[in-house]
Write an enzyme that holds these catalytic residues in place. Structure first.
Site, mmCIF file in Angstrom:
data_model
loop_
_atom_site.group_PDB
_atom_site.id
_atom_site.type_symbol
_atom_site.label_atom_id
_atom_site.label_comp_id
_atom_site.label_asym_id
_atom_site.label_seq_id
_atom_site.Cartn_x
_atom_site.Cartn_y
_atom_site.Cartn_z
ATOM 1 N N ASP A 59 0.894 -1.266 -0.016
ATOM 2 C CA ASP A 59 -0.029 0.163 0.031
ATOM 3 C C ASP A 59 0.754 1.301 0.016
ATOM 4 O O ASP A 59 0.765 2.160 -0.678
ATOM 5 C CB ASP A 59 -0.879 0.139 1.225
ATOM 6 C CG ASP A 59 -1.936 1.067 1.221
ATOM 7 O OD1 ASP A 59 -2.005 1.592 0.278
ATOM 8 O OD2 ASP A 59 -2.591 1.152 2.295
ATOM 9 N N ASP B 43 2.279 3.806 -3.461
ATOM 10 C CA ASP B 43 1.991 5.351 -3.366
ATOM 11 C C ASP B 43 3.221 6.116 -3.728
ATOM 12 O O ASP B 43 3.266 7.127 -4.468
ATOM 13 C CB ASP B 43 1.227 5.823 -2.200
ATOM 14 C CG ASP B 43 -0.172 6.119 -2.621
ATOM 15 O OD1 ASP B 43 -0.801 5.308 -3.052
ATOM 16 O OD2 ASP B 43 -0.843 7.046 -1.799
HETATM 17 P P1 NAD Z 1 -5.493 10.312 -2.737
HETATM 18 O O1 NAD Z 1 -4.834 9.308 -3.172
HETATM 19 O O2 NAD Z 1 -7.004 10.459 -2.959
HETATM 20 O O3 NAD Z 1 -4.945 11.704 -3.149
HETATM 21 C C1 NAD Z 1 -3.516 11.944 -2.792
HETATM 22 C C2 NAD Z 1 -3.068 13.157 -3.750
HETATM 23 O O4 NAD Z 1 -3.062 12.585 -5.057
HETATM 24 C C3 NAD Z 1 -4.050 14.208 -3.691
HETATM 25 O O5 NAD Z 1 -3.298 15.572 -3.893
HETATM 26 C C4 NAD Z 1 -4.819 13.992 -5.158
HETATM 27 O O6 NAD Z 1 -5.208 15.336 -5.629
HETATM 28 C C5 NAD Z 1 -3.664 13.410 -5.950
HETATM 29 N N1 NAD Z 1 -4.361 12.618 -6.956
HETATM 30 C C6 NAD Z 1 -4.979 11.302 -6.792
HETATM 31 N N2 NAD Z 1 -5.246 10.825 -7.848
HETATM 32 C C7 NAD Z 1 -5.205 11.836 -8.764
HETATM 33 C C8 NAD Z 1 -5.577 11.624 -10.174
HETATM 34 N N3 NAD Z 1 -6.001 10.902 -10.688
HETATM 35 N N4 NAD Z 1 -5.206 13.100 -10.785
HETATM 36 C C9 NAD Z 1 -4.534 13.745 -10.402
HETATM 37 N N5 NAD Z 1 -4.173 14.011 -8.975
HETATM 38 C C10 NAD Z 1 -4.669 12.864 -8.356
HETATM 39 O O7 NAD Z 1 -5.104 10.263 -1.218
HETATM 40 P P2 NAD Z 1 -5.907 10.947 0.069
HETATM 41 O O8 NAD Z 1 -6.210 12.311 -0.377
HETATM 42 O O9 NAD Z 1 -5.162 10.415 1.321
HETATM 43 O O10 NAD Z 1 -7.322 9.974 0.263
HETATM 44 C C11 NAD Z 1 -8.569 10.526 -0.103
HETATM 45 C C12 NAD Z 1 -9.553 9.550 0.125
HETATM 46 O O11 NAD Z 1 -9.465 8.211 -0.682
HETATM 47 C C13 NAD Z 1 -9.531 8.991 1.543
HETATM 48 O O12 NAD Z 1 -10.776 8.789 2.028
HETATM 49 C C14 NAD Z 1 -8.993 7.620 1.486
HETATM 50 O O13 NAD Z 1 -9.183 6.618 2.562
HETATM 51 C C15 NAD Z 1 -9.292 7.267 0.075
HETATM 52 N N6 NAD Z 1 -8.455 5.950 -0.389
HETATM 53 C C16 NAD Z 1 -9.120 5.126 -1.048
HETATM 54 C C17 NAD Z 1 -8.686 4.169 -1.996
HETATM 55 C C18 NAD Z 1 -9.416 3.156 -2.909
HETATM 56 O O14 NAD Z 1 -10.386 3.610 -3.331
HETATM 57 N N7 NAD Z 1 -8.855 2.216 -3.316
HETATM 58 C C19 NAD Z 1 -7.091 4.162 -1.974
HETATM 59 C C20 NAD Z 1 -6.417 5.145 -1.168
HETATM 60 C C21 NAD Z 1 -7.219 6.204 -0.608
#
Ligand code: NAD
Length: 368
Positions: free
Chosen positions: A252, A256
């Site tokens: 995990d 990232d």
């Molecule tokens: P996140 O992965 O959503 O975002 C982290 C950073 O990456 C943010 O700045 C975001 O804008 C950027 N980012 C992510 N995907 C992107 C994309 N496709 N294009 C451009 N930028 C992108 O992590 P977080 O903010 O810590 O988590 C948000 C929510 O997502 C939380 O509720 C978490 O629990 C959940 N989450 C879900 C999954 C899943 O569905 N498998 C995985 C990880 C986190």
């Protein structure tokens, strides 16, 4: 004509936006091939909780049970918004982990790919990217700390405590290692085993099983690295890696970091494979900070479609065409906001424009 049923779970945050682009691509694949996709939408995650009080409602379970494959968008809320849902009903605990458990999708494949020509996307120096980054993280997905017993309470000293169990049996370890060895056989025949056996007994057992499984794959060279060292080496020399295998939580976190060395989590698709069922999802979360702005990168979701075509529908050639189409949109100098930082020559386009350009490229490609 082949007919496949796909459960489409758009999810939360940017999920619906990037899923829309993935579906556009799927429609083009349908046009170009003797195949039809029956798409069945289901609520999953926070949206499902707010609709029915259940993040993985029975209706969505039925759709997934009947599907040939599941395409899942990211789920979850921002840290603050999460507090509106009881802890055990929140998207990960209430939907994501139950889905992984329900379909025993134990093998999670997360490609970390950046060709030399796109080295400018990465925060790493061009000389570190060299000829390009091309590795796959194989993450165990249904065991370890995330699935172990959990206990909270007040101890004899009157202090609140929490206890979480990291549990694996040898069968769980063996099945993921076999997947990793098989993948290594089809690639460079090098497997990096990421562990923490200097501290964790679970890693000691993991490494024992690895030595047993390795006997069946003598052509694969195994390199053992402690997870903390692996985190450093991913930044300093990512090109040394090809297939990396690790337990659930290590995977995990390191995956990232994989998105970080590429320049954006938006470049991280994934496949979650079980013996009976598979689902495909971006590695990242729902990105609440950019949701609804048409700036999310849909590469991760479209790439997940490519992985679905290859793994679930035996359409490797079209999967490859999707990768090539996305890379050539980047090659033309376009990308979404995450990769078009000030000071670069990258021309910024919206989520929907990226999808349109991929579709345009794909339509122009010959069908093999
Ligand atoms: P996140 O992965 O959503 O975002 C982290 C950073 O990456 C943010 O700045 C975001 O804008 C950027 N980012 C992510 N995907 C992107 C994309 N496709 N294009 C451009 N930028 C992108 O992590 P977080 O903010 O810590 O988590 C948000 C929510 O997502 C939380 O509720 C978490 O629990 C959940 N989450 C879900 C999954 C899943 O569905 N498998 C995985 C990880 C986190």
């Amino acid at each position: 004509m082949k007919n496949y049923k796909i459960a489409v779970l758009a999810g939360d945050g940017i999920g619906p936006e990037i899923t829309k682009e993935a579906i556009k691509v799927l429609k083009v694949i349908e046009e170009r091939n003797d195949v039809s996709f029956e798409l069945n939408d289901g609520l999953f995650g926070a949206c499902a909780y707010f609709d029915s009080g259940d993040a993985f409602p029975q209706r969505t379970k039925d759709i997934c049970d009947n599907a040939d494959a599941i395409l899942k968008g990211p789920i979850g809320l921002s840290h603050e918004e999460s507090k509106n849902i009881p802890v055990d009903k929140r998207p990960e605990r209430g939907a994501l982990l139950p889905m992984r458990r329900r379909y025993n999708t134990y093998a999670n494949f997360r490609p970390v790919f950046l060709p030399k020509a796109l080295a400018h996307f990465s925060p790493l120096k061009a000389e570190i990217i060299g000829e390009g980054i091309d590795l796959i993280i194989v993450r165990e997905l249904v065991g370890g700390l995330y699935f172990g017993k959990k206990e909270t309470g007040v101890n004899d000293d009157g202090l609140r405590y929490v206890k979480e169990t990291l549990e694996y049996d040898e069968g769980q370890i063996r099945q993921i290692l076999i997947q990793a060895f098989k993948l290594a056989c089809n690639r460079k025949k090098v497997l990096h085993n990421i562990h923490k056996s200097n501290v964790l007994k679970s890693s000691v057992l993991w490494n024992e099983i690895l030595e047993e499984v390795a006997k069946d794959y003598p052509q694969v060279k195994v390199i053992n690295i402690l997870v903390d060292a692996a985190a450093t080496l991913l930044c300093l020399k990512p090109t040394q890696f090809d297939v990396m295998v690790m337990e659930n939580m290590f995977g995990d976190i390191l995956s990232d970091q994989g998105g970080g060395i590429l320049g954006s989590l938006g470049l991280m698709p994934s496949a979650c494979i079980g013996d009976e069922k598979a689902y495909y999802e971006p590695s990242h979360g729902s990105a609440p900070d950019i949701a609804g702005k048409n700036i999310a990168n849909p590469y991760s979701m479209i790439g997940s479609v490519a992985m679905m075509l290859e793994n679930s529908f035996d359409m490797a050639a079209e999967a490859k065409n999707i990768w090539v189409a996305m890379q050539s949109v980047f090659g033309d100098g376009f990308s979404t906001a995450d990769l078009s930082k000030p000071g670069t020559d990258v021309k910024m386009i919206g989520t929907d424009e990226f999808g349109d350009k991929v579709v345009e490229k794909l339509r122009a490609m010959p069908i093999v």
